[in-house]
Write a protein that holds these residues in place. Sequence first.
Motif, PDB file in Angstrom:
ATOM      1  N   ASN A  32       0.283 -10.885  -1.068  1.00 35.41           N
ATOM      2  CA  ASN A  32      -0.550 -11.406  -2.015  1.00 35.41           C
ATOM      3  C   ASN A  32      -1.726 -10.424  -2.312  1.00 35.41           C
ATOM      4  OD1 ASN A  32       0.192 -14.038  -1.965  1.00 35.41           O
ATOM      5  ND2 ASN A  32      -1.506 -14.751  -0.493  1.00 35.41           N
ATOM      6  N   ASN A  33      -1.396  -9.363  -1.714  1.00 37.45           N
ATOM      7  CA  ASN A  33      -2.245  -8.185  -1.959  1.00 37.45           C
ATOM      8  C   ASN A  33      -1.767  -7.103  -2.816  1.00 37.45           C
ATOM      9  OD1 ASN A  33      -0.781  -7.012   0.008  1.00 37.45           O
ATOM     10  ND2 ASN A  33      -2.412  -6.211   1.230  1.00 37.45           N
ATOM     11  N   HIS A  34      -0.454  -7.365  -3.226  1.00 39.47           N
ATOM     12  CA  HIS A  34       0.125  -6.486  -4.046  1.00 39.47           C
ATOM     13  C   HIS A  34      -0.607  -6.338  -5.481  1.00 39.47           C
ATOM     14  CE1 HIS A  34       3.458  -5.084  -6.852  1.00 39.47           C
ATOM     15  NE2 HIS A  34       4.031  -4.803  -6.056  1.00 39.47           N
ATOM     16  N   PRO A  35      -0.698  -5.337  -6.041  1.00 45.77           N
ATOM     17  CA  PRO A  35      -1.701  -5.129  -7.239  1.00 45.77           C
ATOM     18  C   PRO A  35      -1.132  -5.906  -8.523  1.00 45.77           C
ATOM     19  CG  PRO A  35      -0.403  -2.960  -6.570  1.00 45.77           C
ATOM     20  CD  PRO A  35       0.024  -4.046  -5.635  1.00 45.77           C
ATOM     21  N   HIS A  37       0.264  -9.177  -8.185  1.00 44.60           N
ATOM     22  CA  HIS A  37       0.474 -10.336  -7.953  1.00 44.60           C
ATOM     23  C   HIS A  37      -0.923 -11.189  -8.006  1.00 44.60           C
ATOM     24  CE1 HIS A  37       1.136 -13.713  -5.338  1.00 44.60           C
ATOM     25  NE2 HIS A  37       2.231 -13.600  -5.053  1.00 44.60           N
ATOM     26  N   ASN A  39      -1.429 -14.322  -7.606  1.00 47.65           N
ATOM     27  CA  ASN A  39      -1.563 -15.415  -6.501  1.00 47.65           C
ATOM     28  C   ASN A  39      -0.782 -16.778  -6.962  1.00 47.65           C
ATOM     29  OD1 ASN A  39      -2.852 -14.011  -4.238  1.00 47.65           O
ATOM     30  ND2 ASN A  39      -4.738 -13.940  -5.555  1.00 47.65           N
TER      31      ASN A  39
END
Length: 96
Positions: A32-35, A37, A39
């Motif tokens: 979820n912390n992928h740039p 993403h 959510n």
Amino acid sequence: GCIDASEELGEFVDKTGIPLTSTFMGIGTVPNNHPQHLNMLGMHGTVYANYAVDQADLLLAFGVRFDDRVTGKLEEFAKHATIVHIDIDTAEIHKN
């Protein structure tokens, strides 16, 4: 789903720079912390994920189950987009 291909999906997103959303069942496939993403998508998802799909001209759907909690009113879902739905389970293609 794409859980067994999470590394490849992450590489695809990194190489293309496209934004990514997840369904409830797909949470965790890409962190979820992928740039890129945005959510979760759908009625319990984020506003910006839903806006991104609403405004998309191309929607690549890998291993997605398009249930009513994701699509809402089917005739309004991604109405500007060409949807490319890829799934190992042929029963999921054109289900809705």
